[in-house]
Motif scaffolding. Structure first.
Motif, short mmCIF file in Angstrom:
data_model
loop_
_atom_site.label_atom_id
_atom_site.label_comp_id
_atom_site.label_asym_id
_atom_site.label_seq_id
_atom_site.Cartn_x
_atom_site.Cartn_y
_atom_site.Cartn_z
N UNK A 47 11.02 4.20 14.36
CA UNK A 47 10.83 3.59 15.67
C UNK A 47 10.75 4.68 16.74
N UNK A 48 9.75 4.56 17.61
CA UNK A 48 9.67 5.38 18.81
C UNK A 48 9.61 4.42 19.99
N UNK A 95 0.82 -1.21 0.00
CA UNK A 95 0.00 0.00 0.00
C UNK A 95 0.85 1.26 0.00
N UNK A 96 2.16 1.12 -0.07
CA UNK A 96 3.08 2.25 -0.01
C UNK A 96 2.85 3.06 1.26
N UNK A 97 2.64 2.36 2.33
CA UNK A 97 2.36 2.97 3.63
C UNK A 97 3.60 2.90 4.50
N UNK A 98 3.86 3.96 5.25
CA UNK A 98 4.99 3.98 6.17
C UNK A 98 4.59 3.29 7.47
N UNK A 99 5.42 2.40 7.95
CA UNK A 99 5.15 1.68 9.20
C UNK A 99 6.05 2.23 10.29
N UNK A 100 5.42 2.84 11.28
CA UNK A 100 6.14 3.40 12.43
C UNK A 100 5.81 2.58 13.67
N UNK A 101 6.83 2.09 14.34
CA UNK A 101 6.64 1.26 15.53
C UNK A 101 6.67 2.12 16.79
N UNK A 150 13.39 -7.37 32.57
CA UNK A 150 14.67 -6.67 32.65
C UNK A 150 15.01 -5.87 31.42
N UNK A 151 14.17 -5.94 30.39
CA UNK A 151 14.41 -5.17 29.17
C UNK A 151 14.95 -6.00 28.02
N UNK A 152 15.30 -7.27 28.26
CA UNK A 152 15.89 -8.09 27.20
C UNK A 152 14.89 -8.34 26.07
N UNK A 153 13.65 -8.64 26.41
CA UNK A 153 12.65 -8.92 25.39
C UNK A 153 12.38 -7.66 24.56
N UNK A 154 12.30 -6.52 25.21
CA UNK A 154 12.08 -5.28 24.47
C UNK A 154 13.25 -5.01 23.52
N UNK A 155 14.46 -5.24 23.97
CA UNK A 155 15.63 -5.03 23.12
C UNK A 155 15.59 -5.94 21.90
N UNK A 156 15.16 -7.18 22.11
CA UNK A 156 15.06 -8.11 20.99
C UNK A 156 14.00 -7.65 19.99
N UNK A 157 12.90 -7.12 20.50
CA UNK A 157 11.84 -6.60 19.62
C UNK A 157 12.38 -5.45 18.77
N UNK A 158 13.13 -4.56 19.39
CA UNK A 158 13.71 -3.43 18.65
C UNK A 158 14.67 -3.93 17.58
N UNK A 159 15.50 -4.89 17.92
CA UNK A 159 16.41 -5.45 16.92
C UNK A 159 15.65 -6.08 15.76
N UNK A 160 14.56 -6.77 16.05
CA UNK A 160 13.74 -7.38 15.01
C UNK A 160 13.10 -6.33 14.11
N UNK A 161 12.67 -5.22 14.69
CA UNK A 161 12.08 -4.14 13.91
C UNK A 161 13.09 -3.58 12.92
N UNK A 162 14.34 -3.43 13.37
CA UNK A 162 15.39 -2.92 12.49
C UNK A 162 15.69 -3.93 11.38
N UNK A 218 3.65 11.87 14.18
CA UNK A 218 3.78 13.04 13.30
C UNK A 218 5.24 13.42 13.11
N UNK A 219 6.02 13.32 14.16
CA UNK A 219 7.44 13.66 14.03
C UNK A 219 8.16 12.69 13.09
N UNK A 220 7.87 11.40 13.22
CA UNK A 220 8.50 10.42 12.34
C UNK A 220 8.07 10.65 10.89
N UNK A 221 6.81 11.01 10.68
CA UNK A 221 6.33 11.30 9.32
C UNK A 221 7.06 12.52 8.75
N UNK A 222 7.23 13.55 9.55
CA UNK A 222 7.96 14.74 9.10
C UNK A 222 9.40 14.39 8.71
#
Length: 338
Positions: A91-92, A25-31, A72-84, A302-306
Motif C-alpha cells: 500500500x502507498x 496470475x501470480x501478480x503482486x497487487x500494489x494499491x 474528512x478522511x473517514x472514507x479513505x481510512x475505510x478503504x485502507x482497512x479494506x485493502x489490508x 518500484x519501491x514496493x516491488x523491491x
C-alpha cells in the motif's frame, strides 16, 4: 451516507475481483491510495503508477483506489482497512487525515503488507506504521512560496494563506514553511506561528482558509477574500485548489491582473500542473512552486516491488524534488515528471 455505502460496496466487490485475478496470475497487487480521485494532481500520480506497471511487464498491478471526493478522511481510512483485510501486497497512501490513516494501518504489519506514504505523511508519533515517505519536502514548498512572495513584497504586508485541510500533515508543513520564512524564525511545529507583524507580515482576519480540497469552495474563498481586503498584499494557496478550476479561477484572478503585473498583489500558488502554467503564462499568477506527483506514483510501485523482492526499503524520507516557476522561466521551469 447512501453514497458512501454504495462507494464502499462497489470498491469491495472490485477489490475482491482484482485480488482473485492477481492471485491467478501470480501478480503482486500494489494499491496507490490518493486523498481523492477527482483531483488532477493525483491523476498524475496514477499515470506514474501505471507506467511502472507497464514497465514491470505483468509482475505487478497498480490498483488506484480512493474516495471520489476529499472529505474528512473517514472514507479513505475505510478503504485502507479494506485493502489490508483483502490482503493486497503493498500500500502507498497519501493520508487525508494523518491520525485516521495511522489507526487504519495498524493491521498492515501483522498482515506483512509493506506500507509507504506519498505526497503527505503520517504524524511523527505514527511513522512506525509505514516504512518510508516518498514525495515532496513539504516544508520546502512553503519556503519557496514565501521566497517568491518576499521577492515581490520585500517590505511585507497583509497576507492570507489558503490550505487544504486542518488535519492534512503536508499542508500544515507547507504553512509552517511559509510562516517561518516570512517571519525569519523557526517555529517549533507545524503549522507554525500565526504572522502578526513579524518582518512586516500580518495574516488578515479569517485566514488561514481551509478548502478541504473542495475546488469550487476554494475559488469562492479566494474571491471573497480578495474582495474583502482590497489592500491584501499576498494570497498563497498551499495547493493548486482554485487553479484546478481554470475557468472559474480566470474570472476571479482576471479582476486583479493589473495588480499582479505591477506587484501590488503577490498571487503565489503551489503545484505546477500544465493548466496552472497556462494561467501563469496568461499573467494570472505571480509564480508557482510545483511537486512531481508522476514520480511519486512511479517510484512507489518500484519501491514496493523491491521490498517484496527482499530488498531494503527506500531511504526515509525520499524526496522527489520541486520546480519553482515564474513568468520569466515558465517555459523551462519543469525539471521532472513524465
Amino acid at each position: 451516507m447512501l453514497k458512501y455505502l454504495m462507494t464502499t460496496a462497489a470498491f469491495a466487490v472490485g477489490l475482491a475481483a482484482t485480488a482473485g485475478a492477481a492471485s491467478a496470475a501470480d501478480k503482486l497487487t500494489f494499491a496507490l491510495v490518493p486523498k481523492n480521485t477527482n483531483n488532477p494532481f493525483f491523476d498524475q500520480a496514477q499515470a506514474g503508477c501505471k507506467k511502472a506497471e507497464k514497465e514491470l511487464g505483468g509482475a505487478i498491478e497498480c490498483l488506484y483506489v480512493g474516495p471520489g471526493e476529499h472529505g474528512g478522511g473517514d472514507e479513505q481510512a475505510q478503504i485502507v482497512q479494506d485493502l489490508i483485510t483483502k490482503g493486497v501486497d503493498g500500500i502507498a497512501v497519501s493520508p487525508a487525515n494523518a491520525p485516521a490513516i495511522a489507526a487504519a494501518l495498524q493491521g498492515a504489519a501483522g498482515a506483512k503488507i509493506p506500507v509507504l506514504t506519498w505526497d503527505s505523511d503520517l504524524l511523527a508519533d505514527n511513522k512506525g506504521e509505514r516504512l518510508a515517505y516518498v514525495g515532496t519536502h513539504n516544508y520546502e514548498i512553503g519556503v519557496n512560496l514565501a521566497k517568491l512572495a518576499m521577492k515581490i513584497k520585500p517590505k511585507g504586508g497583509k497576507i492570507c494563506i489558503q490550505s487544504g485541510g486542518a488535519a492534512a500533515a503536508n499542508h500544515n508543513e507547507r504553512m509552517q514553511g511559509i510562516r517561518d520564512t516570512l517571519a525569519g524564525k523557526q517555529s517549533a511545529q507545524a503549522p507554525g506561528e500565526r504572522l502578526a507583524g513579524q518582518n512586516g507580515w500580518t495574516e488578515v482576519d479569517g485566514c488561514p482558509l481551509y478548502t478541504d480540497d473542495d475546488f469550487p469552495k476554494s475559488v469562492q474563498q479566494m474571491e471573497d477574500t480578495l474582495g474583502k481586503y482590497p489592500d491584501l498584499d499576498a494570497f498563497i494557496p498551499t495547493g493548486g485548489f482554485p487553479q484546478f478550476l481554470p475557468d472559474a479561477y480566470r474570472q476571479v484572478a482576471g479582476k486583479y491582473k493589473d495588480k499582479i503585473a505591477s506587484g501590488a498583489l503577490a498571487l503565489v500558488v503551489a503545484d505546477t500542473l500544465p493548466v496552472q502554467l497556462d494561467l501563469l503564462k496568461a499573467g494570472l499568477a505571480s509564480g508557482n512552486v510545483g511537486q512531481r506527483p508522476f514520480e511519486m506514483g512511479y517510484k512507489a510501485m518500484y519501491f514496493l516491488k523491491d521490498i517484496k523482492d527482499g530488498k531494503a526499503p527506500p531511504k526515509d524520507p525520499t524526496y522527489t524534488g520541486l520546480d519553482v516557476c515564474t513568468p520569466e522561466n515558465v517555459a523551462t521551469c519543469i525539471g521532472g515528471g513524465n
